[in-house]
Design a protein around this motif. Structure first.
Motif, PDB file in Angstrom:
ATOM      1  N   LYS A 126      30.496  42.924  32.297  1.00 35.52           N
ATOM      2  CA  LYS A 126      31.160  42.237  33.403  1.00 35.52           C
ATOM      3  C   LYS A 126      32.574  42.761  33.610  1.00 35.52           C
ATOM      4  O   LYS A 126      33.075  42.810  34.744  1.00 35.52           O
ATOM      5  N   VAL A 127      33.234  43.162  32.538  1.00 33.45           N
ATOM      6  CA  VAL A 127      34.561  43.774  32.666  1.00 33.45           C
ATOM      7  C   VAL A 127      34.438  45.113  33.392  1.00 33.45           C
ATOM      8  O   VAL A 127      35.260  45.449  34.261  1.00 33.45           O
ATOM      9  N   ILE A 128      33.394  45.863  33.062  1.00 36.05           N
ATOM     10  CA  ILE A 128      33.183  47.161  33.691  1.00 36.05           C
ATOM     11  C   ILE A 128      32.867  47.018  35.178  1.00 36.05           C
ATOM     12  O   ILE A 128      33.369  47.780  36.017  1.00 36.05           O
ATOM     13  N   ASP A 129      32.039  46.026  35.550  1.00 36.96           N
ATOM     14  CA  ASP A 129      31.675  45.891  36.970  1.00 36.96           C
ATOM     15  C   ASP A 129      32.687  45.067  37.764  1.00 36.96           C
ATOM     16  O   ASP A 129      32.518  44.835  38.969  1.00 36.96           O
ATOM     17  N   GLY A 130      33.746  44.603  37.095  1.00 36.34           N
ATOM     18  CA  GLY A 130      34.819  43.919  37.794  1.00 36.34           C
ATOM     19  C   GLY A 130      34.618  42.435  38.000  1.00 36.34           C
ATOM     20  O   GLY A 130      35.459  41.770  38.611  1.00 36.34           O
ATOM     21  N   SER A 131      33.533  41.870  37.489  1.00 39.22           N
ATOM     22  CA  SER A 131      33.283  40.439  37.678  1.00 39.22           C
ATOM     23  C   SER A 131      33.970  39.578  36.625  1.00 39.22           C
ATOM     24  O   SER A 131      33.920  38.353  36.691  1.00 39.22           O
ATOM     25  N   MET A 132      34.612  40.199  35.651  1.00 39.11           N
ATOM     26  CA  MET A 132      35.359  39.477  34.623  1.00 39.11           C
ATOM     27  C   MET A 132      36.602  40.280  34.276  1.00 39.11           C
ATOM     28  O   MET A 132      36.554  41.510  34.198  1.00 39.11           O
ATOM     29  N   THR A 133      37.716  39.601  34.070  1.00 42.70           N
ATOM     30  CA  THR A 133      38.934  40.287  33.656  1.00 42.70           C
ATOM     31  C   THR A 133      38.968  40.431  32.139  1.00 42.70           C
ATOM     32  O   THR A 133      38.221  39.760  31.416  1.00 42.70           O
ATOM     33  N   VAL A 134      39.845  41.289  31.651  1.00 43.72           N
ATOM     34  CA  VAL A 134      40.019  41.447  30.215  1.00 43.72           C
ATOM     35  C   VAL A 134      40.457  40.121  29.593  1.00 43.72           C
ATOM     36  O   VAL A 134      39.982  39.733  28.516  1.00 43.72           O
ATOM     37  N   GLN A 135      41.351  39.400  30.264  1.00 44.65           N
ATOM     38  CA  GLN A 135      41.800  38.121  29.719  1.00 44.65           C
ATOM     39  C   GLN A 135      40.646  37.126  29.615  1.00 44.65           C
ATOM     40  O   GLN A 135      40.532  36.404  28.617  1.00 44.65           O
ATOM     41  N   GLU A 136      39.778  37.086  30.619  1.00 44.81           N
ATOM     42  CA  GLU A 136      38.622  36.186  30.562  1.00 44.81           C
ATOM     43  C   GLU A 136      37.684  36.570  29.428  1.00 44.81           C
ATOM     44  O   GLU A 136      37.085  35.705  28.787  1.00 44.81           O
ATOM     45  N   TRP A 137      37.555  37.859  29.160  1.00 44.69           N
ATOM     46  CA  TRP A 137      36.766  38.344  28.021  1.00 44.69           C
ATOM     47  C   TRP A 137      37.357  37.813  26.715  1.00 44.69           C
ATOM     48  O   TRP A 137      36.643  37.273  25.864  1.00 44.69           O
ATOM     49  N   MET A 138      38.667  37.949  26.554  1.00 42.91           N
ATOM     50  CA  MET A 138      39.332  37.493  25.332  1.00 42.91           C
ATOM     51  C   MET A 138      39.273  35.971  25.209  1.00 42.91           C
ATOM     52  O   MET A 138      39.126  35.430  24.109  1.00 42.91           O
ATOM     53  N   GLN A 139      39.363  35.257  26.319  1.00 48.47           N
ATOM     54  CA  GLN A 139      39.255  33.795  26.284  1.00 48.47           C
ATOM     55  C   GLN A 139      37.859  33.363  25.840  1.00 48.47           C
ATOM     56  O   GLN A 139      37.705  32.372  25.122  1.00 48.47           O
ATOM     57  N   SER A 140      36.850  34.108  26.263  1.00 43.57           N
ATOM     58  CA  SER A 140      35.480  33.820  25.847  1.00 43.57           C
ATOM     59  C   SER A 140      35.331  33.982  24.337  1.00 43.57           C
ATOM     60  O   SER A 140      34.680  33.176  23.660  1.00 43.57           O
ATOM     61  N   ILE A 141      35.945  35.016  23.796  1.00 45.65           N
ATOM     62  CA  ILE A 141      35.922  35.238  22.350  1.00 45.65           C
ATOM     63  C   ILE A 141      36.622  34.083  21.629  1.00 45.65           C
ATOM     64  O   ILE A 141      36.125  33.568  20.610  1.00 45.65           O
ATOM     65  N   GLU A 142      37.759  33.665  22.154  1.00 44.27           N
ATOM     66  CA  GLU A 142      38.500  32.565  21.528  1.00 44.27           C
ATOM     67  C   GLU A 142      37.669  31.285  21.487  1.00 44.27           C
ATOM     68  O   GLU A 142      37.692  30.540  20.492  1.00 44.27           O
ATOM     69  N   ARG A 143      36.914  31.008  22.549  1.00 47.37           N
ATOM     70  CA  ARG A 143      36.068  29.803  22.567  1.00 47.37           C
ATOM     71  C   ARG A 143      34.985  29.884  21.493  1.00 47.37           C
ATOM     72  O   ARG A 143      34.680  28.894  20.810  1.00 47.37           O
ATOM     73  N   ALA A 144      34.396  31.090  21.340  1.00 44.10           N
ATOM     74  CA  ALA A 144      33.375  31.267  20.306  1.00 44.10           C
ATOM     75  C   ALA A 144      33.982  31.090  18.910  1.00 44.10           C
ATOM     76  O   ALA A 144      33.379  30.444  18.031  1.00 44.10           O
ATOM     77  N   PHE A 145      35.167  31.632  18.704  1.00 42.44           N
ATOM     78  CA  PHE A 145      35.829  31.509  17.407  1.00 42.44           C
ATOM     79  C   PHE A 145      36.177  30.046  17.102  1.00 42.44           C
ATOM     80  O   PHE A 145      36.104  29.604  15.955  1.00 42.44           O
ATOM     81  N   ALA A 146      36.573  29.290  18.145  1.00 44.78           N
ATOM     82  CA  ALA A 146      36.881  27.878  17.951  1.00 44.78           C
ATOM     83  C   ALA A 146      35.644  27.106  17.504  1.00 44.78           C
ATOM     84  O   ALA A 146      35.719  26.220  16.632  1.00 44.78           O
ATOM     85  N   GLU A 147      34.495  27.446  18.070  1.00 42.29           N
ATOM     86  CA  GLU A 147      33.251  26.805  17.659  1.00 42.29           C
ATOM     87  C   GLU A 147      32.931  27.110  16.209  1.00 42.29           C
ATOM     88  O   GLU A 147      32.488  26.230  15.450  1.00 42.29           O
ATOM     89  N   ILE A 148      33.171  28.362  15.794  1.00 42.42           N
ATOM     90  CA  ILE A 148      32.917  28.748  14.400  1.00 42.42           C
ATOM     91  C   ILE A 148      33.847  27.980  13.459  1.00 42.42           C
ATOM     92  O   ILE A 148      33.416  27.442  12.442  1.00 42.42           O
ATOM     93  N   ARG A 149      35.138  27.898  13.836  1.00 39.38           N
ATOM     94  CA  ARG A 149      36.096  27.205  12.978  1.00 39.38           C
ATOM     95  C   ARG A 149      35.771  25.715  12.836  1.00 39.38           C
ATOM     96  O   ARG A 149      36.025  25.106  11.801  1.00 39.38           O
ATOM     97  N   SER A 150      35.204  25.139  13.892  1.00 40.59           N
ATOM     98  CA  SER A 150      34.897  23.696  13.872  1.00 40.59           C
ATOM     99  C   SER A 150      33.838  23.353  12.840  1.00 40.59           C
ATOM    100  O   SER A 150      33.711  22.183  12.438  1.00 40.59           O
ATOM    101  N   LEU A 151      33.084  24.343  12.384  1.00 43.57           N
ATOM    102  CA  LEU A 151      32.007  24.110  11.423  1.00 43.57           C
ATOM    103  C   LEU A 151      32.382  24.472  10.002  1.00 43.57           C
ATOM    104  O   LEU A 151      31.596  24.314   9.077  1.00 43.57           O
ATOM    105  N   LYS A 152      33.605  24.962   9.830  1.00 35.98           N
ATOM    106  CA  LYS A 152      34.031  25.346   8.478  1.00 35.98           C
ATOM    107  C   LYS A 152      34.354  24.126   7.638  1.00 35.98           C
ATOM    108  O   LYS A 152      34.845  23.135   8.133  1.00 35.98           O
TER     109      LYS A 152
END
Length: 462
Positions: A436-462
């Motif tokens: 999606k970053v390559i085709d322009g439908s997502m920005t780099v910041q939105e990509w990094m925000q998506s990663i942060e949300r996934a990491f938050a979910e992982i941390r919530s289970l620790k």
């Protein structure tokens, strides 16, 4: 800008008769030290993952070890599915004495052993100064390995996993082409982009026909995880190895931040300027690498293994492999290069721990290190491995590892997920967003925000 290598990577172990630091003539006349009577004997059961390196190295190193320790009989189980094979055995209490298998592999064996704290503490071995050496074993490894999450998973300063090989992952290019054209290798992103315009005006030959215009970069669109070569150096902009280590442990703020995002903006810029190889998003790793080798692109993100992986692939006349670390934002900044490292371990319930420790130490001897280079075209994660193996390592593989000489290396590694976590880290880091970053439908910041949300979910289970 010449920096000492600094890898964040997987665990390491020791060396028994470190002839590698000695003079080769001395080695010829010096008798190999004998094992202490009664201290290393019996049967040694080892489980080894058989990957792209094959089994020749392992067969040879086992024989060399048995020659040195005649009172030990090694029983080796080597198989591409070794994790699946030993998993039920471990559950039944039949634990191998030594394991060569990576964290994060499909069977989950190593992740489980780490979570259950079922691995032996190897710290004392790393603190030793072994025979023939002048410094503790831990100081012989590439900087950043020892003490990383990959070697010390519990934040207690103790070492439970030992590094095997190191694999540099940067930007692969054709050395012959750059030398013939007189092009300077880029160290900054501005210099890299300038090559994009030069490449557009250049020509190359394919099937006897002259083609005008090369791309600057190709990448395997079907396998976007190869863009880890960009992602981990981007994370390192926030503090080098410490930042990458925090990212690898799913800590907050190491993806969605100004420096990481600024660094990764080069990716959409490549697309906007037309520097990305047309159609590369639909190619797998070997297809995209072949296109690059044929001259259709100047660079591709890959690793030192590409030399052997593509040994039969078509290529431009005179093609010679080379690799550079990732460019930097500004002249004088630290260059980083992503690196991989496979792992060794000894289970806490090993029946013959002394023989397992002796075997692990033996793997770091000069004979073992050179055997790996000779039979698998790979290098141990030791500072001096490249020079120890210079006379047996393929020249092009040696050239690839030179990328370490001008950069700090950061380990591509993600910590085991907590119990009950269903997050697919590889999907979150690359597959879910990168196209999606390559085709322009997502920005780099939105990509990094998506990663942060996934990491938050992982941390919530620790």
């Amino acid at each position: 800008m010449r920096k000492k290598i600094s890898i964040i990577l997987a665990a390491a172990l020791c060396i028994t008769s470190l002839a590698g630091c000695g003079n080769s003539k001395e080695k010829e006349v010096k008798e190999e030290p004998k094992a202490e009577t009664g201290s290393v004997s019996g049967e040694l059961n080892i489980a080894v993952f058989q990957g792209g390196m094959g089994d020749t190295y392992w067969n040879e190193v086992v024989k060399m070890f048995e020659d040195k320790y005649p009172d030990v009989k090694v029983n080796m189980n080597i198989n591409p599915k070794i994790g699946e094979i030993i998993k039920p055995q471990i559950v039944a209490g039949n634990v191998p004495d030594f394991i060569s298998l990576n964290m994060g592999e499909a069977s989950g064996v190593m992740d489980s052993l780490v979570k259950e704290k079922a691995l032996m503490d190897l710290t004392d071995i790393f603190d030793e100064t072994l025979e023939g050496d002048t410094e503790p074993l831990k100081d012989r490894f590439l900087d950043g390995i020892i003490g990383s999450k990959a070697t010390s998973p519990y934040d207690d300063g103790k070492i439970y996993l030992a590094p095997f090989d190191s694999g540099a992952m940067g930007l692969v290019y054709n050395k012959t082409l750059f030398e013939e054209k007189g092009w300077e290798l880029p160290t900054t992103w501005d210099e890299f982009m300038e090559l994009g315009e030069i490449a557009k005006k250049d020509t190359y030959e394919v099937g006897g026909e002259t083609v005008e215009g090369r791309a600057l970069l190709a990448y395997p669109g079907i396998h976007p995880q190869y863009m880890r070569n960009f992602l981990y150096p981007a994370v390192a902009q926030n503090g080098g190895n410490e930042a990458v280590n925090a990212f690898s442990n799913y800590e907050e703020g190491y993806a969605d931040n100004e420096k990481t995002i600024e660094y990764l903006q080069v990716i959409p810029e490549l697309v906007e300027k037309g520097y990305l190889l047309e159609g590369t998003v639909a190619l797998n790793h070997t297809q995209s690498q072949t296109e690059m080798m044929l001259g259709k692109a100047l660079f591709i993100p890959s690793g030192a293994w590409m030399v052997n992986e593509m040994k039969d692939a078509p290529r431009e006349e005179g093609f010679e492999f080379g690799m550079i670390p990732m460019p930097v934002m500004n002249e004088g900044d630290t260059q980083y290069i992503a690196s991989s490292c496979e792992q060794f371990s000894i289970p806490a319930k090993a029946e013959n721990p002394e023989a397992a420790k002796a075997f692990l130490k033996f793997l770091y001897t000069e004979d073992s290190v050179k055997s790996l280079a000779k039979h698998a075209s790979a290098l141990y994660a030791l500072k001096d491995a490249k020079e120890i193996c210079k006379d047996v390592l393929e020249e092009e593989v040696y050239n690839m590892y030179e990328a370490y000489d001008s950069a700090e290396a950061v380990l591509v590694y993600m910590a085991p997920l907590p119990q009950g976590c269903n997050v697919d880290v590889n999907q979150e880091l690359y597959h879910k967003c990168f196209t999606k970053v390559i085709d322009g439908s997502m920005t780099v910041q939105e990509w990094m925000q998506s990663i942060e949300r996934a990491f938050a979910e992982i941390r919530s289970l620790k």
